[in-house]
Design an enzyme around this catalytic site. Structure first.
Site, PDB file in Angstrom:
ATOM      1  N   TYR A  53       0.658  -1.163  -0.025  1.00 52.55           N
ATOM      2  CA  TYR A  53       0.034   0.079   0.075  1.00 52.55           C
ATOM      3  C   TYR A  53       0.996   1.226   0.145  1.00 52.55           C
ATOM      4  CZ  TYR A  53       1.021   0.551   4.921  1.00 52.55           C
ATOM      5  OH  TYR A  53       2.059   0.908   6.280  1.00 52.55           O
ATOM      6  N   PHE A  63       2.332   9.724   3.305  1.00 56.39           N
ATOM      7  CA  PHE A  63       2.549   9.352   4.769  1.00 56.39           C
ATOM      8  C   PHE A  63       3.092   8.160   5.192  1.00 56.39           C
ATOM      9  CE2 PHE A  63      -1.874   8.945   4.181  1.00 56.39           C
ATOM     10  CZ  PHE A  63      -1.986   7.709   4.898  1.00 56.39           C
ATOM     11  N   ILE A  83      -7.830   0.209  10.129  1.00 62.97           N
ATOM     12  CA  ILE A  83      -8.886   0.995   9.837  1.00 62.97           C
ATOM     13  C   ILE A  83      -9.979   0.446   9.174  1.00 62.97           C
ATOM     14  CG2 ILE A  83      -7.316   3.230   9.968  1.00 62.97           C
ATOM     15  CD1 ILE A  83      -7.848   3.503   7.010  1.00 62.97           C
ATOM     16  N   TYR A 109      -8.967   7.621  10.516  1.00 62.38           N
ATOM     17  CA  TYR A 109      -8.469   7.987  11.859  1.00 62.38           C
ATOM     18  C   TYR A 109      -9.235   8.992  12.578  1.00 62.38           C
ATOM     19  CZ  TYR A 109      -4.391   5.153  10.675  1.00 62.38           C
ATOM     20  OH  TYR A 109      -3.650   4.310  10.541  1.00 62.38           O
TER      21      TYR A 109
END
Length: 460
Positions: A53, A63, A83, A109
């Site tokens: 990913y 990030f 998540i 998040y």
């Protein structure tokens, strides 16, 4: 400025496009397929999935990336290990598929974010590639003997235990042929009596209420090398069981019962185990005896009368377990049960005799003989022990003779090798004439000379 404020001002480089794949159709996860996968099968809840990913913010800022680390990321689908967007999104993918997922904060998040890289209320973009997925191994030994694929997730966290009353729908199949299909209610521990292989009860004990799952069982947990004549299953066959756990009521755990209840239940299951043993159902019998041990082994603070009852029940349970394991040809476990029995009664005739049988089964003939001789010493009328001593002596003598033959052959071989090495050393060098000596292909020259696998050559 929050991520949502940035979005409203158009400060993002990734377009909000894709199919809404959320159950609520609230736009929380948008999926865009960039490369189609292969096949038709999708991962199920509980499957272990392997992915790469790349995660970015809406403005294109990276990030996190498994590709940068050079190692695939794995997790169990639908278990809350990642998540919410990932549990939803990866469940829609095929092997080889590469997709983009745009995930709103409530599916990633949330308002907290994940500082310092992910700000509060951030909408995230993940490019995910699915490489593989496999079912969950539910065996204690993790030997991949029973693999679960969850069709419908269950409710709650409680699962059936030994002795639990369960209501199930079962469909057994082998190579696409359904051989067993029924709906029934029974008690965990009675499965073999109902024609189920051992894997079925292990599977049910891993399930939650209202769960439906497909279990693939290797022969060890299925019908073994013998197969099943009743169901026309060949030996060594892998079988599948689709099971739905409609309802269950757990048997009381040890901590849920007081001393009186434990003693009463122990008497009941002891009789149940004895009945199974008489019917030749040794595995089922052992399950009942193990329950007695689990209930009473660590019970303390008993009255003198209750302590006497508990000790008698524990001793009987260990002795009967030893006999079950001997019948099942599991001498190591029989030995362990005998040792436990002898901790309670150091001169118990049955415990000493059965330990001797267990040691004999493990080919520990010297130790077995010692146990049988101790039986004779304590109980001179025990004719079976006398016969076993004679048999042990015979096996010990046979073992000694076998060892003598092995050592004799070894010494003969060493002598032959030494002779060949001597021949190799006795080389003539008359008139500077070179001679080459060969020794057999099974030997190697120990003197550092030219040495080949098939022939050892010594040059002068």
């Amino acid at each position: 400025m929050t991520a949502e404020e940035q979005t409203s001002e158009g400060q993002h480089s990734i377009p909000m496009e894709g199919e809404d794949i959320t159950p609520k159709k609230d736009g929380g996860v948008l999926k865009l397929v960039k490369r189609e996968g292969t096949g038709t099968e999708l991962p199920m809840t509980g499957d272990k999935v392997f992915v790469h990913y790349v995660g970015t913010l809406l403005d294109g800022t990276h990030f996190d990336s498994s590709r940068d680390r050079g190692e695939k990321f794995s997790f169990e689908l639908g278990k809350g290990q990642v998540i919410k967007a990932w549990d939803i999104g990866v469940a829609t993918m095929k092997v080889g598929e590469l997709s983009q997922f745009i995930c709103k904060p409530e599916y990633s998040y949330g308002s907290a974010g994940s500082p310092p890289k992910i700000p509060p209320n951030a909408t995230l973009v993940f490019e995910v590639e699915l490489f593989d997925f496999r079912g969950e191994d539910i065996t204690e030994d993790e030997d991949e003997g029973i693999i679960r694929r969850i069709i419908t997730k269950g409710q709650g966290y409680s699962k059936p235990n030994e002795g639990a009353s369960v209501e199930v729908t079962v469909e057994g199949s082998c190579e696409g042929r359904i051989f067993d299909e029924r709906e029934l209610k029974f008690e965990i521990g009675d499965g073999e009596n109902l024609g189920f292989p051992v894997g079925v009860e292990k599977a049910i004990m891993a399930m939650e209420q209202e769960e439906e799952a497909l279990f693939t069982m290797k022969p060890k947990y299925g019908f073994g090398n013998a197969g099943s004549e009743k169901y026309n299953i060949p030996g060594g066959a892998t079988v599948q069981y689709k099971i739905k756990l409609t309802n269950f009521e757990k048997a009381k755990e040890s901590w849920e019962m007081n001393t009186t209840e434990k003693l009463e239940q122990s008497i009941i299951v002891k009789e149940k185990g004895t009945q199974y043993f008489k019917e030749g159902k040794y595995k089922q019998a052992s399950v009942q005896y193990k329950r007695i041990v689990s209930w009473l082994e660590h019970e303390s603070g008993l009255s003198e009368e209750d302590e006497k009852k508990a000790k008698a029940l524990r001793l009987a349970a260990h002795l009967n377990l030893a006999m079950c394991f001997l019948k099942l040809q599991e001498p190591n476990q029989a030995l362990e049960s005998c040792d436990k029995a002898l901790e309670l009664d150091a001169s118990n005739e049955k415990a000493l005799f059965r330990r001797g049988e267990a040691l004999f089964g493990m080919k520990e003939f010297d130790k077995a003989r010692d146990d049988f001789q101790q039986v004779i010493q304590l109980y001179p009328a025990n004719k079976a022990a006398k016969s076993q001593v004679v048999l042990c002596q015979k096996r010990i003598k046979e073992q000694h003779e076998k060892d003598k033959r092995i050592y004799a052959n070894m010494f003969t071989k060493f002598a032959e090798r030494d002779s060949k090495v001597k021949d190799c050393m006795e080389v003539e060098n008359g008139d500077k004439e070179m001679r080459i000596w060969f020794i057999s292909s099974s030997d190697f020259c120990n003197f550092g000379h030219l040495c080949l696998r098939f022939d050892c050559v010594y040059e002068v």
